[in-house]
Structure formats: structure tokens, C-alpha cells
Design an enzyme around this catalytic site. Structure first.
Site, PDB file in Angstrom:
ATOM      1  N   LYS A  13       7.971 -19.916  -4.222  1.00 56.80           N
ATOM      2  CA  LYS A  13       7.886 -19.889  -3.056  1.00 56.80           C
ATOM      3  C   LYS A  13       8.438 -19.467  -2.127  1.00 56.80           C
ATOM      4  CE  LYS A  13      11.974 -20.735  -2.321  1.00 56.80           C
ATOM      5  NZ  LYS A  13      12.999 -20.791  -1.373  1.00 56.80           N
ATOM      6  N   GLU A 141      18.713 -26.255  -9.704  1.00 56.11           N
ATOM      7  CA  GLU A 141      19.115 -25.132  -8.535  1.00 56.11           C
ATOM      8  C   GLU A 141      20.875 -25.762  -8.960  1.00 56.11           C
ATOM      9  OE1 GLU A 141      17.250 -24.015  -6.880  1.00 56.11           O
ATOM     10  OE2 GLU A 141      17.606 -24.917  -5.759  1.00 56.11           O
ATOM     11  N   ASP A 152      12.908 -26.658  -2.212  1.00 58.65           N
ATOM     12  CA  ASP A 152      12.774 -25.673  -3.459  1.00 58.65           C
ATOM     13  C   ASP A 152      12.413 -25.770  -4.859  1.00 58.65           C
ATOM     14  OD1 ASP A 152      13.518 -23.551  -1.747  1.00 58.65           O
ATOM     15  OD2 ASP A 152      15.496 -23.004  -2.838  1.00 58.65           O
TER      16      ASP A 152
HETATM   17  C1  MEV Z   1      17.686 -22.037   0.160  1.00 65.04           C
HETATM   18  O1  MEV Z   1      15.979 -21.577  -0.184  1.00 65.04           O
HETATM   19  C2  MEV Z   1      16.839 -23.215   1.305  1.00 65.04           C
HETATM   20  C3  MEV Z   1      18.370 -23.626   1.855  1.00 65.04           C
HETATM   21  O2  MEV Z   1      17.593 -24.579   2.651  1.00 65.04           O
HETATM   22  C4  MEV Z   1      19.094 -24.463   1.389  1.00 65.04           C
HETATM   23  C5  MEV Z   1      18.699 -25.513   0.926  1.00 65.04           C
HETATM   24  O3  MEV Z   1      17.619 -25.951   1.383  1.00 65.04           O
HETATM   25  O4  MEV Z   1      19.006 -26.336  -0.201  1.00 65.04           O
HETATM   26  C6  MEV Z   1      19.115 -22.278   2.514  1.00 65.04           C
END
Ligand code: MEV
Length: 344
Positions: A13, A141, A152
Site C-alpha cells: 500500500k 502492526e 496501513d
Molecule cells: C505509516 O505508514 C503512516 C503513519 O501515519 C503512521 C500511522 O498512521 O500509524 C506515519
């Protein structure tokens, strides 16, 4: 007990807009990519459970009997919703890892152990239940990132293109299959540390940082609106707006402190080819995305990819809006994926 080989995959993604801001309650737009991670679950009669993650050089095996003997009561009666810092400490003991380990390879092993011990114990791996998969993925995660927003795991579970805000998920209807380059700068970073740094900056300079987060929120909403219009009739002007949004967000993310010289380099290289890029995800290195307008000629795309590879970056050409977590039969897999799995 699994009686036959199970092949599943989930998409990679990228976050189009809203990374970091999403941790503070703002909107994020996340999309699934046509680049997938495949998992083959294969029954063995050697009394071992093995974990083989060739891309990150992890190969481990445990005796099933000794895992069964473990006192896993510390995991509680969780239903994909209850990982604590104590769980992670216990898992490190089980894996024989030092308390302060933070390297992604060991964290991946811990995430596997947590999911294996929890899911096998509760014997719920019988039905396709996206809600449950998403919950478990979120806990995985958390082993790695501490306190993720959940965006994510949601987009890799449901696929497509999602609007995500404070756990509320809605799918964008018929998102355009935008073509992008996904570029890995190969600079390692810790999402947990970067998220913590943004929080500190927000606490230190609330009057400066809060408006940045609000502006990123507005960028995500504008991008959602444009993607909605593009579903009906995409025009070159839409692509110009998407490029402007990318540039503005990249500057905001730099102001939040999650940029990196490697990402600056990436943006310079693609700008020199008339293309627009931003970091995606946590920043501090990691990955960036570059929008490929449909009018681009093939030689121009190839020249950009060569220039990025020349900087030592890995570069994939892909498209957004891929299906979420999926089960496959061996015959439906691409020959290259099948070969990759067979060589393990
Ligand atoms: C990480 O892919 C995305 C961030 O916004 C962290 C999160 O949403 O948990 C940096």
C-alpha cells in the site's frame, strides 16, 4: 490443523495523503498497490513450525510441542484487540531476543509469534472474516510500530482506495487506476520514532504544527474530491491538481520534520523529468511515490527509472486500487510468484 497448502496474498500500500496527520485524527487517503506479498502456509509432519521471510533474510523454526507447552495465558483472551507492552516483552523472552531489540527482522519474528500463538490458540482461522483479519493485522502492526493509526492494515485488508479517519473507514467508489512509481530509498527508519518526533514538534510549536496538520487534512479531502471526479471522466487538468497536491504535501511533511536527504534527492531527480513526488508512510527515508501522468511517453518513464536506480534506489512501476487480502489456488498464481515460492 491445516490439511492442505493455503496460498494467500495481501497488497502493498501507499498513503496518497495524510500520513502523520492521521495519527492526530485527520483524514488519510490510502490505496492498495498491485504489488503483493504472498504467503504459503504448508502443513509439515516434522513437528516444527517454520517461518521463512526470504525478502528480509529471516529463517526460523520452533518445535510445535515446545510452543504448545508454553504458558500463553499472558496473551489473555484476546480477539485481535489487546496487545500490550508486556506481551511484547514476553514474546522477546520466548524468541530469546534481547529486551532492547528494535531491528525489523526480529520485530517481524515477534509479530509472527504473537499472531501464531494467539490465532492457533483461539482456533478462529476457519472463516474469511475481513474484520478479524484486520484486527489481527493491527496487532501485528502494534508489535512493530507501537501505536499505529490502523490505516496501513485496513488498506491491505480491504484493498482499493480508502478514506480513513479515527478508525472510520470508507471506500472510494471506482478510484482511477493511477500509475505510479514506488521508490524505496533503502534508508532504514523507525516509524515509531518518527511518529513520536512529530508529536513532540506539535507539543513544542502547537500554533505552527496544528495548522500544518489541518492543511494536510484539506489536501486529503481535495484529493478525494478529485479522484471522485476522475472516476467519471479523467482530464489532464485533474492530473495537474494531483501533482500540485503532491508538492504541497511533501513540503508540509518536510516542515513536520519527517523528510530526509534521500527523499530530497528522489524529488529532485523526478522534478528533472517533469514529475512530482512525495514521501509515503513514515518518511525519514523509506519510500516515496511519483505520479505517472497517462500522457507520459515510455522512454521518459524508463529514463526516470534509470536515474532513480542510479541513485541506488529500488523502483517499481505499479498502479493503485488493487484487491485486498486474497486466497489463491496454485494454478491462479503468476509463474514468477510460483517460482519464488517453490525456491524457498
Ligand atoms: C505509516 O505508514 C503512516 C503513519 O501515519 C503512521 C500511522 O498512521 O500509524 C506515519
Amino acid at each position: 490443523m491445516l490439511s492442505e497448502v493455503l496460498l494467500v496474498s495481501a497488497p502493498g500500500k501507499v498513503i496518497l495523503h495524510g500520513e502523520h496527520a492521521v495519527v492526530h485524527g485527520k483524514v488519510a487517503l490510502a490505496v492498495a498497490l498491485n504489488l503483493r506479498t504472498f504467503l504459503r502456509l504448508q502443513p509439515h509432519s516434522n513437528g516444527k513450525v517454520g517461518l521463512n521471510l526470504p525478502n528480509i533474510g529471516v529463517r526460523r523454526a520452533w518445535d510445535v510441542a515446545s510452543l504448545q507447552l508454553l504458558d500463553t495465558s499472558f496473551l489473555g483472551h484476546s480477539d485481535g484487540a489487546a496487545l500490550t507492552a508486556e506481551h511484547v516483552e514476553k514474546l522477546k523472552e520466548v524468541a530469546g531476543f534481547p529486551e532492547d531489540c528494535v531491528d525489523p527482522e526480529r520485530l517481524a519474528v515477534l509479530a509472527f509469534l504473537y499472531l501464531y500463538l494467539s490465532i492457533c490458540r483461539s482456533q478462529r482461522w476457519t472463516e474469511e472474516n475481513l474484520e478479524l483479519i484486520n484486527k489481527w493485522a493491527f496487532q501485528g502492526e502494534r508489535v512493530i510500530h507501537g501505536n499505529p493509526s490502523g490505516v496501513d492494515n485496513a488498506v491491505s485488508t480491504w484493498g482499493g482506495a480508502l478514506r480513513y479517519q479515527q478508525g472510520k473507514i470508507s471506500s472510494l467508489k471506482r478510484p482511477p487506476a493511477l500509475k505510479i512509481l514506488l521508490i524505496n530509498t533503502k534508508v532504514p527508519r523507525s516509524t515509531k520514532a518518527l511518529v513520536a518526533n512529530v508529536r513532540s514538534r506539535l507539543l513544542k510549536f502547537p500554533e505552527i504544527v496544528a495548522p500544518l496538520l489541518t492543511s494536510i487534512d484539506a489536501i486529503s479531502l481535495e484529493c478525494e474530491r478529485v479522484l471522485g471526479e476522475m472516476a467519471a471522466a479523467p482530464t489532464p487538468e485533474h492530473y495537474l491538481v494531483l501533482e500540485e497536491l503532491i508538492d504541497m504535501n511533501q513540503h508540509h511533511l518536510n516542515a513536520l520534520g519527517v523528510g530526509h536527504t534521500s527523499l530530497d534527492r528522489l524529488c529532485q531527480v523526478t522534478t528533472a523529468h517533469g514529475l512530482h513526488s512525495k514521501l509515503t508512510g513514515a518518511g525519514g527515508g523509506g519510500c516515496g511515490i511519483t505520479l505517472l501522468r497517462p500522457d507520459l511517453e515510455r522512454p521518459e518513464v524508463e529514463a526516470t527509472k534509470r536515474a532513480l536506480s542510479g541513485c541506488g534506489f529500488d523502483c517499481w512501476e505499479t498502479s493503485i486500487g488493487a484487491p485486498g487480502v486474497s486466497v489463491h489456488t496454485a494454478t491462479s498464481l503468476d509463474a514468477s510468484v510460483q517460482q519464488g515460492l517453490d525456491s524457498l
